[in-house]
Design a protein around this motif. Structure first.
Motif, short mmCIF file in Angstrom:
data_model
loop_
_atom_site.label_atom_id
_atom_site.label_comp_id
_atom_site.label_asym_id
_atom_site.label_seq_id
_atom_site.Cartn_x
_atom_site.Cartn_y
_atom_site.Cartn_z
N CYS A 167 0.82 -1.21 0.00
CA CYS A 167 0.00 0.00 0.00
C CYS A 167 0.86 1.26 0.00
CB CYS A 167 -0.89 -0.03 1.24
SG CYS A 167 -1.85 1.45 1.52
N GLU A 168 0.50 2.20 -0.85
CA GLU A 168 1.09 3.54 -0.86
C GLU A 168 -0.07 4.52 -0.66
OE1 GLU A 168 4.22 4.53 -1.05
OE2 GLU A 168 5.01 2.50 -1.26
N ALA A 169 -0.32 4.90 0.58
CA ALA A 169 -1.50 5.71 0.92
C ALA A 169 -1.56 7.02 0.16
CB ALA A 169 -1.53 5.97 2.42
N PHE A 223 -6.58 11.56 -2.90
CA PHE A 223 -7.68 12.24 -3.60
C PHE A 223 -9.03 11.94 -2.96
CE2 PHE A 223 -7.56 8.09 -5.52
CZ PHE A 223 -8.91 7.76 -5.68
N SER A 224 -9.14 10.85 -2.20
CA SER A 224 -10.43 10.44 -1.63
C SER A 224 -10.81 11.21 -0.37
CB SER A 224 -10.42 8.94 -1.35
OG SER A 224 -9.43 8.62 -0.41
N VAL A 225 -9.87 11.91 0.24
CA VAL A 225 -10.17 12.68 1.45
C VAL A 225 -11.17 13.78 1.11
CG1 VAL A 225 -9.23 14.19 3.25
CG2 VAL A 225 -7.94 12.17 2.51
N GLY A 226 -12.23 13.86 1.89
CA GLY A 226 -13.27 14.86 1.67
C GLY A 226 -14.41 14.37 0.81
N LYS A 227 -14.31 13.17 0.27
CA LYS A 227 -15.38 12.59 -0.56
C LYS A 227 -16.19 11.60 0.26
CE LYS A 227 -12.94 13.12 -4.91
NZ LYS A 227 -12.41 12.45 -6.11
N GLU A 235 -12.68 1.19 -4.35
CA GLU A 235 -11.96 0.47 -5.40
C GLU A 235 -11.00 1.39 -6.15
OE1 GLU A 235 -10.57 -2.54 -7.83
OE2 GLU A 235 -11.52 -2.56 -5.87
N GLN A 236 -11.42 2.62 -6.43
CA GLN A 236 -10.52 3.58 -7.09
C GLN A 236 -9.31 3.86 -6.21
OE1 GLN A 236 -13.00 6.98 -7.78
NE2 GLN A 236 -13.96 6.11 -9.61
N ALA A 237 -9.53 4.06 -4.93
CA ALA A 237 -8.43 4.34 -4.00
C ALA A 237 -7.51 3.14 -3.87
CB ALA A 237 -9.00 4.74 -2.63
N SER A 282 -3.59 3.24 -4.94
CA SER A 282 -2.57 3.04 -3.91
C SER A 282 -1.74 1.79 -4.16
CB SER A 282 -3.22 2.94 -2.53
OG SER A 282 -3.96 1.73 -2.42
N GLY A 283 -2.17 0.94 -5.08
CA GLY A 283 -1.46 -0.28 -5.36
C GLY A 283 -1.72 -1.39 -4.36
#
Length: 108
Positions: free
Chosen positions: A44-46, A51-55, A63-65, A69-70
């Motif tokens: 994992c590479e957080a 980009f997901s913060v605030g959504k 799944e996108q995150a 993040s790998g």
């Protein structure tokens, strides 16, 4: 008498080590995902999921995150969720608030 003790000690050691194996079971809340890109071996590479913060947390965002993040696995953690303290380098966590908005992204 010594061979009996040695056999017993070997048996006890094998039983103890068997308890440490994972057996392939997953404790990721049912969010298993396909393998990650080979570039990071599934770790994992957080920062890739910042980009997901605030959504609003959703299965699609998760799944996108995870892909970004790998990570091999991912989960959404709510404030009241009980989690274990084991660290998994291949798992992404999206922490959400009471309203379901992502407040933090981390690995583990």
């Amino acid at each position: 008498m010594f061979p009996t003790r040695a056999s017993l000690a070997t048996l006890l050691m094998a039983a103890a080590l068997a308890g440490c194996s994972t057996g392939g079971a997953s404790n990721d809340g049912g969010h298993a995902a396909p393998s990650a890109p080979a570039s990071n071996d599934g770790r994992c590479e957080a920062s890739g999921a910042d980009f997901s913060v605030g959504k609003q947390g959703s299965a699609q965002l998760l799944e996108q995150a995870r892909t970004s993040s790998g990570s091999q696995t991912a989960r959404i953690l709510k404030p009241s969720d009980v989690v274990t303290l084991e660290y998994r380098s291949d798992r992404l966590n999206l922490n959400v608030d009471d309203k379901g908005m992502v407040t933090r992204v981390n690995c583990g």
